[in-house]
Design a protein around this motif. Sequence first.
Motif, PDB file in Angstrom:
ATOM      1  N   ASP A 172      21.499  31.864   3.942  1.00 50.28           N
ATOM      2  CA  ASP A 172      22.809  31.233   3.830  1.00 50.28           C
ATOM      3  C   ASP A 172      23.842  32.280   3.458  1.00 50.28           C
ATOM      4  O   ASP A 172      23.814  32.834   2.371  1.00 50.28           O
ATOM      5  N   GLY A 175      26.866  28.990   4.922  1.00 57.74           N
ATOM      6  CA  GLY A 175      26.472  27.587   4.875  1.00 57.74           C
ATOM      7  C   GLY A 175      25.216  27.322   5.668  1.00 57.74           C
ATOM      8  O   GLY A 175      24.811  26.169   5.870  1.00 57.74           O
ATOM      9  N   ARG A 178      22.675  25.067   4.030  1.00 57.53           N
ATOM     10  CA  ARG A 178      23.158  23.774   3.544  1.00 57.53           C
ATOM     11  C   ARG A 178      23.455  22.810   4.691  1.00 57.53           C
ATOM     12  O   ARG A 178      23.079  21.633   4.644  1.00 57.53           O
ATOM     13  N   LYS A 190      21.010  26.699  -2.233  1.00 63.80           N
ATOM     14  CA  LYS A 190      21.644  27.992  -1.965  1.00 63.80           C
ATOM     15  C   LYS A 190      21.699  28.719  -3.299  1.00 63.80           C
ATOM     16  O   LYS A 190      22.597  28.511  -4.099  1.00 63.80           O
ATOM     17  N   THR A 373      29.138  18.405   2.614  1.00 63.83           N
ATOM     18  CA  THR A 373      28.462  19.598   3.110  1.00 63.83           C
ATOM     19  C   THR A 373      29.066  20.011   4.449  1.00 63.83           C
ATOM     20  O   THR A 373      29.409  21.178   4.654  1.00 63.83           O
ATOM     21  N   GLY A 395      32.112  24.827   8.954  1.00 66.34           N
ATOM     22  CA  GLY A 395      32.093  25.648   7.743  1.00 66.34           C
ATOM     23  C   GLY A 395      33.259  25.451   6.815  1.00 66.34           C
ATOM     24  O   GLY A 395      33.414  26.216   5.848  1.00 66.34           O
ATOM     25  N   TYR A 397      33.865  23.527   4.363  1.00 68.18           N
ATOM     26  CA  TYR A 397      33.561  23.327   2.940  1.00 68.18           C
ATOM     27  C   TYR A 397      32.387  24.179   2.441  1.00 68.18           C
ATOM     28  O   TYR A 397      31.907  23.967   1.321  1.00 68.18           O
ATOM     29  N   THR A 398      31.947  25.132   3.266  1.00 68.57           N
ATOM     30  CA  THR A 398      30.810  25.964   2.853  1.00 68.57           C
ATOM     31  C   THR A 398      31.120  27.453   2.789  1.00 68.57           C
ATOM     32  O   THR A 398      30.504  28.185   2.019  1.00 68.57           O
ATOM     33  N   ALA A 410      22.727  21.356  -1.718  1.00 67.61           N
ATOM     34  CA  ALA A 410      23.108  20.291  -0.796  1.00 67.61           C
ATOM     35  C   ALA A 410      22.169  19.106  -0.989  1.00 67.61           C
ATOM     36  O   ALA A 410      20.948  19.273  -1.075  1.00 67.61           O
ATOM     37  N   THR A 425      27.543  18.536  -1.305  1.00 65.69           N
ATOM     38  CA  THR A 425      27.062  19.732  -1.982  1.00 65.69           C
ATOM     39  C   THR A 425      27.671  19.833  -3.369  1.00 65.69           C
ATOM     40  O   THR A 425      28.888  19.679  -3.535  1.00 65.69           O
TER      41      THR A 425
END
Length: 603
Positions: A172, A175, A178, A190, A373, A395, A397-398, A410, A425
């Motif tokens: 990761d 992300g 996740r 993660k 996530t 991506g 929010y990651t 997650a 997450t």
Amino acid sequence: MLPTFLDIATLSKGYRSGAFTPVDVIRAVIERIEAWPDRAVWISRFDDAALVAAAEALVAAGAPSDDQPLWGIPFAVKDNIDVAGLETTAACPAFAYRPDRDATVVARLKAAGAIVVGKTNLDQFATGLNGTRSPYGAPRSVFNEAYVSGGSSSGSAVAVASGQVAFALGTDTAGSGRIPAAFNNLVGVKPSRGMLSGSGLVPACRSLDCITVMAGTAGDADLVRRVAAGYDAADPYSRDLPAAALPAGGFRFGVLDAEEREFFGDDATEALYDAAIARLEALGGTAVPIDYAPFRECAALLYGGPWVAERLAAIETFVDDNAEAMDPTVRTIVEGARAYSAVDAFRGQYRLEELRKLTDTQWALMDVLLLPTAPTAYTVEAMKADPIRLNSNLGRYTNFVNLLDCSAIAIPAGFRPDGMPGGVTLIGPAFADAALAELGDRLHRASPFGMGRDTAALLPEASRIAAPAEELLPVVVVGAHLSGMPLNPQLTTAGGRLLKTCRTAADYRLYVLPDTVPPKPGLIRDPGFAGDGLAVEVWGLSAAAFGAFVNAIPAPLGVGKVTLDDGSQATGFLCEPYAVKGAREITALGGWRAYIAEKTAIV
């Protein structure tokens, strides 16, 4: 009879009771791999005879010992992590090599009794969040073959969710461990950067990469993390620091405000996020809307800034000689790094630190962050038609998490009306991994959705994560040790837990101590003074940590009993009266945070 989902707790219980053996499980694993219709899950695996022989050797060596908590547990490894005896391809046949030793993490898991089944598919060179960028095919979500599995740890997620293995290693950077967990109803851990060794990992962005774990429960995933973790001198990015803590009782969790909510028209996934917020509130949390904008801007740096140059640095010689052998989308992304200069890299670092300061102001409002996530899920057809934009959407929010040195887990969040799963997450500071796992386990069990494709499966009690039982000594902090303030790490790295936020009794005054770095306040009790009390936090420390913490307090500060607004007393910081003569009194502001906010606004 083996369960549909091969979770660690159930397998271990079956071994102890004699219901089945590792040989039985490995034979079932082979059958399940052969029967699964999606042939894009595995890139390579040990042949049937070798797998059975490995299980037989484990049984012949005797029953599991205390240092073999993964005895007989089958697992998969993403094919950018070395396993002796199998090629490492990173989903690029022209890049393939055969390592002569296991990656450090794989070796630790095998030493704990786990059995490697094989290597799983991925977005080539771990560049992607969707799972379609591989010459070995595009694994599909176990819930709908029209939808992407998520990536880049695509095959790892499907192998676990379909019941072919009990857990899998992924990686990761943006992300990749996740998002596939979310699209396959799994838990994805993660870890903090450097907690799991990167020795034997083909890097994507070496300074940010994390080897991750996917499993059916937070307890299983955290067990694997703990077995695999540990300092490794061979990895220059390896770290070994004390665990950080989250509040023991009531806690504040950040949520998206209305301005920053973006689900790309997917109202059903947004509803799953809102339901998760309600469950976390029912567990004692207080939802705090935060400004996500600086986190989002930080996330944009990972693919839209000079960090993409790290992807080229990892495989530059190969790209120079074999660019035509690469997936076209991956090649476009990696070769785009050539447009960045060393000056751009420094400017990117400067911007990251600017954004970090802005995110710090938001962290001061919360103890943990709860985000979707992924904001939505896409079909394979849609992803292939618009591979870069839709991948970027996934991506949202990651991408910031590793850039800002956070830990994350997650958790499944339920299903859309069309049957596709969604996830949320929990994100915390570096080395809050164990605390996040405990909170994540509670959230998962508050409304369980099964494990992987077995949506009716009950989460095993044996994998439940117990809250810390050690008695903690309370200490009242009023200034630079508050959550998010400069000296707060002195509490978190000592294993401190935030017990509550409250106010002092009415007869306390607060002053700004002159010439202190970082700035500190002085708390004085003034009997007869009738104020409104001052905002404070009560933290809990173990006896050993409490003693070391108190011993380090510098003059003119000291410790004494502080009376709180409910009439209780706890040890806290007090100041000798001589030190506040001529100092600015800030009692009317109500607390140290208000003073810092005023000072920041003036600057």
